[in-house]
Design a protein around this motif. Structure first.
Motif, PDB file in Angstrom:
ATOM      1  N   ALA A 242     -65.483 -56.906  23.200  1.00  0.00           N
ATOM      2  CA  ALA A 242     -66.425 -56.093  23.965  1.00  0.00           C
ATOM      3  C   ALA A 242     -66.485 -54.675  23.413  1.00  0.00           C
ATOM      4  O   ALA A 242     -67.562 -54.084  23.278  1.00  0.00           O
ATOM      5  CB  ALA A 242     -66.020 -56.085  25.439  1.00  0.00           C
ATOM      6  N   LEU A 243     -65.325 -54.136  23.078  1.00  0.00           N
ATOM      7  CA  LEU A 243     -65.284 -52.782  22.538  1.00  0.00           C
ATOM      8  C   LEU A 243     -65.882 -52.732  21.135  1.00  0.00           C
ATOM      9  O   LEU A 243     -66.604 -51.786  20.782  1.00  0.00           O
ATOM     10  CB  LEU A 243     -63.845 -52.278  22.516  1.00  0.00           C
ATOM     11  CG  LEU A 243     -63.641 -50.813  22.122  1.00  0.00           C
ATOM     12  CD1 LEU A 243     -64.476 -49.889  23.003  1.00  0.00           C
ATOM     13  CD2 LEU A 243     -62.161 -50.442  22.208  1.00  0.00           C
ATOM     14  N   ALA A 244     -65.621 -53.757  20.332  1.00  0.00           N
ATOM     15  CA  ALA A 244     -66.189 -53.824  18.984  1.00  0.00           C
ATOM     16  C   ALA A 244     -67.715 -53.860  19.042  1.00  0.00           C
ATOM     17  O   ALA A 244     -68.404 -53.223  18.225  1.00  0.00           O
ATOM     18  CB  ALA A 244     -65.655 -55.059  18.250  1.00  0.00           C
ATOM     19  N   SER A 245     -68.249 -54.587  20.035  1.00  0.00           N
ATOM     20  CA  SER A 245     -69.702 -54.672  20.183  1.00  0.00           C
ATOM     21  C   SER A 245     -70.299 -53.311  20.535  1.00  0.00           C
ATOM     22  O   SER A 245     -71.337 -52.906  19.977  1.00  0.00           O
ATOM     23  CB  SER A 245     -70.045 -55.687  21.281  1.00  0.00           C
ATOM     24  OG  SER A 245     -71.432 -55.722  21.521  1.00  0.00           O
ATOM     25  N   ARG A 246     -69.643 -52.577  21.408  1.00  0.00           N
ATOM     26  CA  ARG A 246     -70.130 -51.242  21.776  1.00  0.00           C
ATOM     27  C   ARG A 246     -70.017 -50.280  20.585  1.00  0.00           C
ATOM     28  O   ARG A 246     -70.889 -49.427  20.388  1.00  0.00           O
ATOM     29  CB  ARG A 246     -69.362 -50.714  22.986  1.00  0.00           C
ATOM     30  CG  ARG A 246     -69.746 -51.423  24.285  1.00  0.00           C
ATOM     31  CD  ARG A 246     -68.915 -50.962  25.467  1.00  0.00           C
ATOM     32  NE  ARG A 246     -69.315 -51.665  26.672  1.00  0.00           N
ATOM     33  CZ  ARG A 246     -70.192 -51.225  27.579  1.00  0.00           C
ATOM     34  NH1 ARG A 246     -70.775 -50.042  27.396  1.00  0.00           N
ATOM     35  NH2 ARG A 246     -70.494 -51.935  28.643  1.00  0.00           N
ATOM     36  N   TYR A 247     -68.942 -50.413  19.840  1.00  0.00           N
ATOM     37  CA  TYR A 247     -68.755 -49.553  18.664  1.00  0.00           C
ATOM     38  C   TYR A 247     -69.878 -49.791  17.645  1.00  0.00           C
ATOM     39  O   TYR A 247     -70.419 -48.841  17.057  1.00  0.00           O
ATOM     40  CB  TYR A 247     -67.399 -49.852  18.035  1.00  0.00           C
ATOM     41  CG  TYR A 247     -67.066 -48.978  16.843  1.00  0.00           C
ATOM     42  CD1 TYR A 247     -66.483 -47.727  17.013  1.00  0.00           C
ATOM     43  CD2 TYR A 247     -67.333 -49.421  15.547  1.00  0.00           C
ATOM     44  CE1 TYR A 247     -66.183 -46.927  15.917  1.00  0.00           C
ATOM     45  CE2 TYR A 247     -67.040 -48.633  14.451  1.00  0.00           C
ATOM     46  CZ  TYR A 247     -66.458 -47.381  14.640  1.00  0.00           C
ATOM     47  OH  TYR A 247     -66.159 -46.600  13.552  1.00  0.00           O
ATOM     48  N   GLU A 248     -70.236 -51.048  17.477  1.00  0.00           N
ATOM     49  CA  GLU A 248     -71.289 -51.383  16.519  1.00  0.00           C
ATOM     50  C   GLU A 248     -72.638 -50.814  16.967  1.00  0.00           C
ATOM     51  O   GLU A 248     -73.415 -50.298  16.151  1.00  0.00           O
ATOM     52  CB  GLU A 248     -71.388 -52.906  16.379  1.00  0.00           C
ATOM     53  CG  GLU A 248     -72.391 -53.361  15.331  1.00  0.00           C
ATOM     54  CD  GLU A 248     -72.416 -54.870  15.156  1.00  0.00           C
ATOM     55  OE1 GLU A 248     -73.285 -55.356  14.412  1.00  0.00           O
ATOM     56  OE2 GLU A 248     -71.560 -55.552  15.766  1.00  0.00           O
ATOM     57  N   LYS A 249     -72.914 -50.877  18.278  1.00  0.00           N
ATOM     58  CA  LYS A 249     -74.194 -50.363  18.789  1.00  0.00           C
ATOM     59  C   LYS A 249     -74.271 -48.842  18.723  1.00  0.00           C
ATOM     60  O   LYS A 249     -75.309 -48.269  18.376  1.00  0.00           O
ATOM     61  CB  LYS A 249     -74.387 -50.830  20.242  1.00  0.00           C
ATOM     62  CG  LYS A 249     -74.648 -52.313  20.390  1.00  0.00           C
ATOM     63  CD  LYS A 249     -74.764 -52.694  21.865  1.00  0.00           C
ATOM     64  CE  LYS A 249     -74.969 -54.203  22.018  1.00  0.00           C
ATOM     65  NZ  LYS A 249     -75.022 -54.602  23.450  1.00  0.00           N
ATOM     66  N   LEU A 250     -73.148 -48.182  19.067  1.00  0.00           N
ATOM     67  CA  LEU A 250     -73.139 -46.716  19.110  1.00  0.00           C
ATOM     68  C   LEU A 250     -72.871 -46.080  17.750  1.00  0.00           C
ATOM     69  O   LEU A 250     -73.224 -44.922  17.509  1.00  0.00           O
ATOM     70  CB  LEU A 250     -72.066 -46.222  20.091  1.00  0.00           C
ATOM     71  CG  LEU A 250     -72.299 -46.445  21.578  1.00  0.00           C
ATOM     72  CD1 LEU A 250     -71.048 -46.080  22.376  1.00  0.00           C
ATOM     73  CD2 LEU A 250     -73.484 -45.610  22.059  1.00  0.00           C
ATOM     74  N   GLY A 251     -72.203 -46.828  16.885  1.00  0.00           N
ATOM     75  CA  GLY A 251     -71.746 -46.264  15.614  1.00  0.00           C
ATOM     76  C   GLY A 251     -70.476 -45.445  15.793  1.00  0.00           C
ATOM     77  O   GLY A 251     -70.015 -44.765  14.871  1.00  0.00           O
ATOM     78  N   ARG A 252     -69.889 -45.535  16.975  1.00  0.00           N
ATOM     79  CA  ARG A 252     -68.644 -44.831  17.309  1.00  0.00           C
ATOM     80  C   ARG A 252     -68.095 -45.424  18.602  1.00  0.00           C
ATOM     81  O   ARG A 252     -68.753 -46.251  19.247  1.00  0.00           O
ATOM     82  CB  ARG A 252     -68.904 -43.335  17.519  1.00  0.00           C
ATOM     83  CG  ARG A 252     -69.919 -43.042  18.616  1.00  0.00           C
ATOM     84  CD  ARG A 252     -70.101 -41.568  18.869  1.00  0.00           C
ATOM     85  NE  ARG A 252     -71.174 -41.298  19.821  1.00  0.00           N
ATOM     86  CZ  ARG A 252     -71.050 -41.380  21.147  1.00  0.00           C
ATOM     87  NH1 ARG A 252     -69.885 -41.743  21.683  1.00  0.00           N
ATOM     88  NH2 ARG A 252     -72.085 -41.101  21.929  1.00  0.00           N
ATOM     89  N   LEU A 253     -66.906 -44.982  18.989  1.00  0.00           N
ATOM     90  CA  LEU A 253     -66.364 -45.396  20.278  1.00  0.00           C
ATOM     91  C   LEU A 253     -67.083 -44.669  21.413  1.00  0.00           C
ATOM     92  O   LEU A 253     -67.571 -43.545  21.215  1.00  0.00           O
ATOM     93  CB  LEU A 253     -64.869 -45.067  20.360  1.00  0.00           C
ATOM     94  CG  LEU A 253     -63.915 -45.909  19.512  1.00  0.00           C
ATOM     95  CD1 LEU A 253     -62.507 -45.312  19.559  1.00  0.00           C
ATOM     96  CD2 LEU A 253     -63.885 -47.359  19.996  1.00  0.00           C
TER      97      LEU A 253
END
Length: 351
Positions: A242-253
């Motif tokens: 879930a966190l990896a998916s958000r990181y990919e969308k935002l380009g950051r944490l």
């Protein structure tokens, strides 16, 4: 007292007739299986008293038919994989022994069929009390305890079939959300960048933590982002994904992360370990759970501690004043522990 049937030994048929019970019920009581088959203790006592009155020849000690105190108390819980459940088990054992009781703790892996099987086994061993921890639907277990005349207390997750003692999830979630929002604002970040990951939708603890998360925003007359809450379960791998998916969308944490459990927090640690130090230094992280290892992590983390000592103490108080009709819900406050001090103590014990 001798048998009233002169010249003939009493039989289970005599006991059945005199007590108004079936012969099968009499047989199960005389064989010590009354609890397993959910025969009321009152009925079992009446049958045994009648057996003695009729002079029925039973070796009570050898066949384990005494209904006196067994000294056994049981606890079932999902697993020992996090400090909270391990702490519940250890504290339960300590407090049981301090009362002169012998504790039995069994992990059931959140498997409903295993929860029922273990409960029935513990009841057949004549436990005097059962603590039911972390069971999503404790009602079938409460019903079996009630039928056997054994007090039971629900812990961590409440139920409608017995009194319950749980952490004050809503107030705790609001408190830790308040801390994280303040940290975000101190860094010049927007509060609506705070996300809540983990937990199971519809489950009591998760829903209360979501409510507390929203309470903190509502008190500031702001709202979390539409996608701020993601119930990805109590699973490190699911949280990592879930966190990896958000990181990919935002380009950051995300600027702020609140993890719903220590296992979800493990997923955060696993993912951030793959990133550069600069990536995680820009994020404030919180966890609704506690473990002293977090004091050694290279990023800012706030952890909320559940009071296992208080939970178990309250549960034993309910048990010692047990009322079969009681359906009370006791909320135990959470707090922010001193992780650094606890980590030092843990390291000292491990040396």
């Amino acid at each position: 007292m001798a048998s009233s049937n002169t010249g003939r030994k009493s039989t289970i048929y005599d006991i059945a007739e005199k007590t108004g019970s079936s012969t099968s019920t009499v047989s199960m009581v005389l064989n010590g299986n009354w609890a397993r088959y959910r025969i009321k203790e009152e009925t079992a006592n009446r049958i045994l008293a009648c057996a003695r009155e009729l002079g029925y020849n039973v070796n009570m000690k050898a066949r384990g038919l005494r209904l006196s105190r067994s000294g056994l108390v049981g606890m079932i819980l999902p697993h020992y994989r996090n400090r909270f459940f391990a702490g519940l088990a250890e504290t339960f054992e300590d407090q049981a022994r301090s009362r002169g009781l012998c504790p039995i703790v069994v992990g059931t892996q959140r498997d409903p069929s295993l929860e029922v099987s273990v409960t029935e086994t513990l009841l057949s061993q004549r436990v005097e009390l059962l603590f039911i921890a972390g069971v999503r639907n404790p009602m079938p277990l409460n019903e079996r305890c009630s039928a056997a005349g054994v007090p039971c207390i629900n812990l961590d997750l409440p139920g409608d079939g017995a009194p319950s003692v749980v952490s004050d999830n809503r107030s705790g979630a609001r408190a830790i959300t308040d801390v994280l929002i303040e940290k975000l604002q101190a860094r010049g970040a927007l509060p609506d960048e705070l996300v809540l990951l983990g937990g199971v939708a519809g489950e009591y603890a998760t829903e209360m933590r979501i409510a507390g998360f929203r309470d903190a925003f509502e008190a500031r007359q702001i709202a979390p982002a539409a996608d701020a809450i993601e119930c990805c379960g109590y699973n490190a791998l699911a949280a990592k994904r879930a966190l990896a998916s958000r990181y990919e969308k935002l380009g950051r944490l995300p600027a702020g992360l609140l993890m719903n459990s220590i296992t979800a927090f493990e997923g955060t640690v696993q993912f951030t370990a793959t990133l550069s130090p600069d990536a995680w230094k820009s994020t404030v992280v919180g966890c609704f759970d506690w473990d002293p290892f977090a004091a050694n992590l290279p990023f800012d983390v706030t952890m909320l501690r559940q009071d296992v000592q208080k939970i178990i103490s309250e549960a034993f108080t309910l048990a010692e004043n047990y009322d079969a009709a009681d359906r009370s819900l006791i909320l135990v406050p959470t707090g922010f522990g001193n992780m650094f001090e606890e980590a030092e103590q843990t390291n000292e014990f491990d040396r």
